[in-house]
Scaffold this motif. Structure first.
Motif, mmCIF file in Angstrom:
data_model
loop_
_atom_site.group_PDB
_atom_site.id
_atom_site.type_symbol
_atom_site.label_atom_id
_atom_site.label_comp_id
_atom_site.label_asym_id
_atom_site.label_seq_id
_atom_site.Cartn_x
_atom_site.Cartn_y
_atom_site.Cartn_z
ATOM 1 N N GLY A 238 0.788 -1.222 0.000
ATOM 2 C CA GLY A 238 0.000 0.000 0.000
ATOM 3 C C GLY A 238 0.817 1.267 0.000
ATOM 4 O O GLY A 238 0.267 2.365 0.140
ATOM 5 N N GLY A 239 2.136 1.160 -0.161
ATOM 6 C CA GLY A 239 2.990 2.335 -0.150
ATOM 7 C C GLY A 239 3.050 3.014 -1.505
ATOM 8 O O GLY A 239 2.836 2.394 -2.547
ATOM 9 N N PRO B 206 -0.562 6.516 7.280
ATOM 10 C CA PRO B 206 -1.332 5.676 8.207
ATOM 11 C C PRO B 206 -1.461 4.241 7.689
ATOM 12 O O PRO B 206 -1.620 4.014 6.485
ATOM 13 N N MET B 207 -1.404 3.297 8.610
ATOM 14 C CA MET B 207 -1.535 1.889 8.241
ATOM 15 C C MET B 207 -2.858 1.630 7.529
ATOM 16 O O MET B 207 -2.918 0.840 6.591
ATOM 17 N N LEU B 208 -3.931 2.279 7.962
ATOM 18 C CA LEU B 208 -5.239 2.061 7.345
ATOM 19 C C LEU B 208 -5.239 2.512 5.895
ATOM 20 O O LEU B 208 -5.819 1.849 5.031
ATOM 21 N N ILE C 246 -6.030 0.031 2.698
ATOM 22 C CA ILE C 246 -7.055 0.275 1.673
ATOM 23 C C ILE C 246 -6.437 0.205 0.285
ATOM 24 O O ILE C 246 -7.005 -0.391 -0.640
ATOM 25 N N ARG C 247 -5.257 0.798 0.126
ATOM 26 C CA ARG C 247 -4.591 0.738 -1.175
ATOM 27 C C ARG C 247 -4.269 -0.700 -1.588
ATOM 28 O O ARG C 247 -4.258 -1.036 -2.765
ATOM 29 N N SER C 248 -3.992 -1.537 -0.603
ATOM 30 C CA SER C 248 -3.595 -2.906 -0.929
ATOM 31 C C SER C 248 -4.715 -3.682 -1.613
ATOM 32 O O SER C 248 -4.444 -4.651 -2.326
#
Length: 450
Positions: A74-75, A90-92, A96-98
């Motif tokens: 997700g980065g 943010p981890m969230l 979501i991107r993942s």
């Protein structure tokens, strides 16, 4: 509400089953209760109203491809700022991107992916529920890394890294790595990832260094293998780390660009699978660590320590030599009969675009020494073994799950058969049409694709 799986009859297509080096022409593929019921010549097909018929004259059906090495992190970042892009958000947001990342892999014909990140542990559950289309995610969770190792982010404090790093779990010594494996299995990890060597991402993370001892690696493998069916994938980029990993009994070697005849013979004896990640490794000093034309490497971010390395001269000749050594190692493995699977090591965008990089890895296998059949075999049957799913996916056989591609080109003749997105007509997972002509399609079969 999740739709009941319908029965499908794919009619008139050529079939590549992943087992034979040939296409079976004019076949009927019958799918029922998520699985392949049978594959028969069209002259033996008898119409049954239970099946929705899909005419596929002029198309080819093959097993879904499998990417054995992805990071659904997700980065978002460029090379220059990769640590900030991967850790500071943010981890969230990254979780979501993942979802997009996994679906992008699916759209390119990869119906399963082995993931190294926290996100994969939860993506696999969501996709299995069937509420949205996605590949089968064989989840490792974050990989085990020593403190200061390849999975560590040294620009941040240890506390921040432990709470925000998406793909590394710090563990030192036999008892910590034992606890790390058990923690990951508690979270539902299907396999365990470990970094046995460095990887040249950061100045104190050199690919020539060994990061885990023989005792630590043996503990990781022992604990993982206590849970039946759990494999260990091991990042190992130098000879010593590869040897330690093989002696410990890992199941797959990731990268492995320092193979020799002794090591490949050991891999063959033990049935260890090589995941060479060629597209990334061969182009490492082009895409990830750019080198200057002559003189020292241009620094793309500040180094914090290891002054003894700061004045090393790594020019284009050095980069070309490293790339050639990776190709030579891969070709030795191919010629020696080592089992080889497909893994892209897709890490973050825009540098390695999800789906696109998986497809590029398939072409790289062919470009550097495999026949088209060998590359397809690597990306289907052998990769299904690498991810521990050979009983369910990887070939088109009665009883296997109906994870398959419908192509507009013959995959044994055209290297772009599925690399070119325009050739991918359908992607099916568990017998459901998940992608049609580049669009996600789920639920009611009469519903418009979105």
């Amino acid at each position: 509400m999740v739709q009941k799986h319908e029965s499908l009859a794919l009619l008139g297509a050529g079939v590549f089953d992943g087992l034979h080096e040939e296409i079976f022409e004019n076949q009927a593929v019958l799918i029922r209760n998520q699985r392949i019921e049978r594959i028969v010549p069209m002259q033996d097909y008898h119409r049954d109203p239970e099946y929705r018929e899909i005419p596929l004259d002029g198309h080819w059906v093959m097993p879904g491809m499998i990417d054995c090495h992805v990071h659904l992190s997700g980065g978002r970042a460029s090379v220059e700022e990769q640590e900030l892009g991967l850790v500071s958000e943010p981890m969230l947001m990254r979780a979501i991107r993942s979802v997009y990342e996994a679906q992008a892999v699916l759209k390119r014909g990869f119906t399963a992916a082995r993931d190294v990140s926290w996100n994969g542990l939860y993506l696999k559950r969501m996709f299995f529920e069937g509420v949205m289309p996605g590949p089968k995610v064989i989840a490792c969770g974050p990989g085990l890394s020593r403190t200061g190792g390849h999975g560590d982010m040294f620009q941040f404090t240890e506390e921040y890294t432990k709470s925000h790093a998406v793909w590394g779990l710090m563990a030192d010594g036999p008892e910590e790595v034992r606890k790390g494996v058990r923690r990951l299995l508690r979270e539902g990890a299907d396999q365990i990832k470990v970094w046995a060597s460095g990887g040249d991402n950061w100045p104190h993370d050199r690919m020539g260094d060994v990061h885990y001892s023989a005792e630590e690696l043996k503990m990781i493998v022992e604990e993982a293998h206590r849970q039946t069916g759990t494999g260990v994938m091991c990042h190992a980029e130098n000879r010593e780390s590869i040897k330690l990993a093989l002696d410990a009994g890992v199941d797959t070697i990731e990268h492995g660009e320092s193979l020799d005849e002794e090591l490949v013979e050991q891999m063959k004896r033990q049935g260890t699978i090589l995941i060479p990640t060629l597209e990334l490794i061969v182009n490492w000093y082009r895409d990830f660590i750019p080198l200057s034309e002559d003189g020292p490497q241009s620094k793309i971010r500040p180094d914090t320590f290891l002054y003894r390395d700061l004045y090393l001269c790594r020019d284009h000749d050095f980069g070309r030599g490293y790339s050639q050594s990776a190709v030579d190692s891969f070709q030795l493995a191919v010629e020696s009969g080592v089992k080889i699977g497909l893994g892209s090591d897709t890490v973050f965008e825009p540098l390695t675009r999800y789906g696109e990089y998986s497809a590029r890895e398939y072409k790289a296998l062919n470009q550097h020494g495999m026949t088209k059949f060998q590359a397809l075999h690597a990306g289907t049957k052998v990769s299904s073994e690498a991810v521990g799913m050979a009983d369910f996916i990887g070939t088109l056989e009665p009883g296997k799950l109906a994870d398959l591609l419908v192509l507009r080109a013959n995959p044994l003749e055209d290297i772009d058969a599925f690399y070119d997105e325009a050739n991918i007509h359908m992607v099916l997972t568990d017998g459901r049409i998940a992608v049609q002509d580049g669009a996600l399609l789920w639920g009611d079969p009469n519903r418009t694709a979105v």
